[in-house]
Design a protein around this motif. Structure first.
Motif, short mmCIF file in Angstrom:
data_model
loop_
_atom_site.label_atom_id
_atom_site.label_comp_id
_atom_site.label_asym_id
_atom_site.label_seq_id
_atom_site.Cartn_x
_atom_site.Cartn_y
_atom_site.Cartn_z
N ARG A 260 0.84 -1.22 0.00
CA ARG A 260 0.00 0.00 0.00
C ARG A 260 0.86 1.25 0.00
O ARG A 260 0.55 2.23 -0.68
N LEU A 261 1.96 1.24 0.75
CA LEU A 261 2.87 2.40 0.77
C LEU A 261 3.44 2.67 -0.62
O LEU A 261 3.46 3.82 -1.07
N ILE A 262 3.87 1.63 -1.29
CA ILE A 262 4.45 1.78 -2.62
C ILE A 262 3.38 2.25 -3.61
O ILE A 262 3.62 3.14 -4.43
N ALA A 263 2.19 1.67 -3.52
CA ALA A 263 1.10 2.06 -4.42
C ALA A 263 0.71 3.52 -4.19
O ALA A 263 0.47 4.27 -5.15
N ASP A 264 0.65 3.95 -2.93
CA ASP A 264 0.33 5.35 -2.63
C ASP A 264 1.40 6.29 -3.20
O ASP A 264 1.09 7.33 -3.77
N ALA A 265 2.67 5.91 -3.05
CA ALA A 265 3.75 6.73 -3.60
C ALA A 265 3.65 6.81 -5.11
O ALA A 265 3.86 7.87 -5.71
N ALA A 266 3.29 5.70 -5.75
CA ALA A 266 3.16 5.68 -7.21
C ALA A 266 2.01 6.59 -7.66
O ALA A 266 2.15 7.30 -8.66
N ARG A 267 0.91 6.58 -6.93
CA ARG A 267 -0.23 7.43 -7.29
C ARG A 267 0.11 8.91 -7.12
O ARG A 267 -0.38 9.75 -7.85
N SER B 222 2.71 -7.16 -9.95
CA SER B 222 2.01 -7.88 -8.88
C SER B 222 1.48 -6.93 -7.81
O SER B 222 0.55 -7.25 -7.09
N LEU B 223 2.07 -5.72 -7.72
CA LEU B 223 1.59 -4.71 -6.78
C LEU B 223 0.61 -3.75 -7.45
O LEU B 223 0.11 -2.84 -6.82
N GLY B 224 0.39 -3.92 -8.75
CA GLY B 224 -0.51 -3.02 -9.47
C GLY B 224 0.12 -1.67 -9.74
O GLY B 224 -0.56 -0.66 -9.86
N ILE B 225 1.44 -1.63 -9.87
CA ILE B 225 2.16 -0.38 -10.07
C ILE B 225 2.70 -0.35 -11.50
O ILE B 225 3.30 -1.31 -11.96
N ALA B 226 2.48 0.75 -12.19
CA ALA B 226 3.05 0.91 -13.52
C ALA B 226 4.50 1.33 -13.35
O ALA B 226 4.78 2.34 -12.72
N ALA B 227 5.40 0.55 -13.88
CA ALA B 227 6.82 0.85 -13.72
C ALA B 227 7.39 1.26 -15.07
O ALA B 227 6.88 0.91 -16.11
N ARG B 228 8.49 2.02 -15.02
CA ARG B 228 9.20 2.36 -16.25
C ARG B 228 10.69 2.25 -15.98
O ARG B 228 11.14 2.36 -14.85
N ARG B 229 11.43 2.03 -17.02
CA ARG B 229 12.88 1.90 -16.88
C ARG B 229 13.49 3.27 -16.66
O ARG B 229 12.99 4.28 -17.14
N ALA B 230 14.59 3.31 -15.96
CA ALA B 230 15.34 4.55 -15.79
C ALA B 230 15.88 4.98 -17.15
O ALA B 230 16.19 4.14 -17.98
N VAL C 58 10.51 5.20 -10.54
CA VAL C 58 11.68 4.59 -11.15
C VAL C 58 12.35 3.79 -10.05
O VAL C 58 12.69 4.32 -9.00
N ILE C 59 12.49 2.52 -10.28
CA ILE C 59 13.11 1.65 -9.29
C ILE C 59 14.60 1.60 -9.60
O ILE C 59 15.01 1.14 -10.66
#
Length: 120
Positions: free
Chosen positions: A57-64, A85-93, A71-72
Motif C-alpha cells: 500500500r505504501l508503494i502504491a500510494d507513492a506511485a499514485r 504484482s503490486l498493481g504499479i506501472a513501472a518504467r525503466r530509468a 523509477v526503481i
C-alpha cells in the motif's frame, strides 16, 4: 502499521518496520528490534501477509502521488513482474545505473593512496 491482537484479546497497532523475527512456538511471538517480545493471536503467515500488504500500500500510494511514475533504482535490470504484482506501472530509468561496488572500490583505493602520501 499493522493491527494485531494480543492473547488477551486487546487490539493494538504495530510499526511493522520494527519487527525483527516472527516465530510460532506454539503461540506466535513477534520479536522487535529492541528485543521486546509480543505474543499475538495471528499466525506467522498472517503477520507476514499483513506486513507485505502494508508495504505494498505504501508503494502504491507513492506511485499514485508521483505523476511521472516510480523509477526503481537497484543497479540491476528491472523486471516488470514485481511492480505488476503490486498493481504499479513501472518504467525503466532513462540511463543505465553505475556499478556501485566498482565506484566504491575506486573511491576507497584513492582514499588509501592519499592517506599514504600524507606526512605523519
Amino acid at each position: 502499521m499493522i493491527a494485531l491482537t494480543r492473547l488477551n484479546g486487546s487490539r493494538f497497532v504495530l510499526n511493522s518496520d520494527l519487527i525483527q523475527t516472527i516465530e510460532s512456538s506454539p503461540d506466535t511471538t513477534v520479536t522487535l528490534m529492541s528485543g521486546d517480545k509480543m505474543l499475538v493471536r495471528e499466525g506467522v503467515d498472517e503477520v507476514k501477509e499483513l506486513t507485505l500488504a502494508f508495504r505494498a500500500r505504501l508503494i502504491a500510494d507513492a506511485a499514485r502521488q508521483s505523476p511521472e511514475g516510480l523509477v526503481i533504482a537497484t543497479g540491476q535490470l528491472w523486471h516488470e513482474s514485481p511492480a505488476a504484482s503490486l498493481g504499479i506501472a513501472a518504467r525503466r530509468a532513462p540511463h543505465s545505473l553505475p556499478d556501485i561496488d566498482s565506484d566504491f572500490e575506486s573511491d576507497r583505493d584513492s582514499d588509501l593512496d592519499s592517506d599514504l602520501d600524507r606526512p605523519l
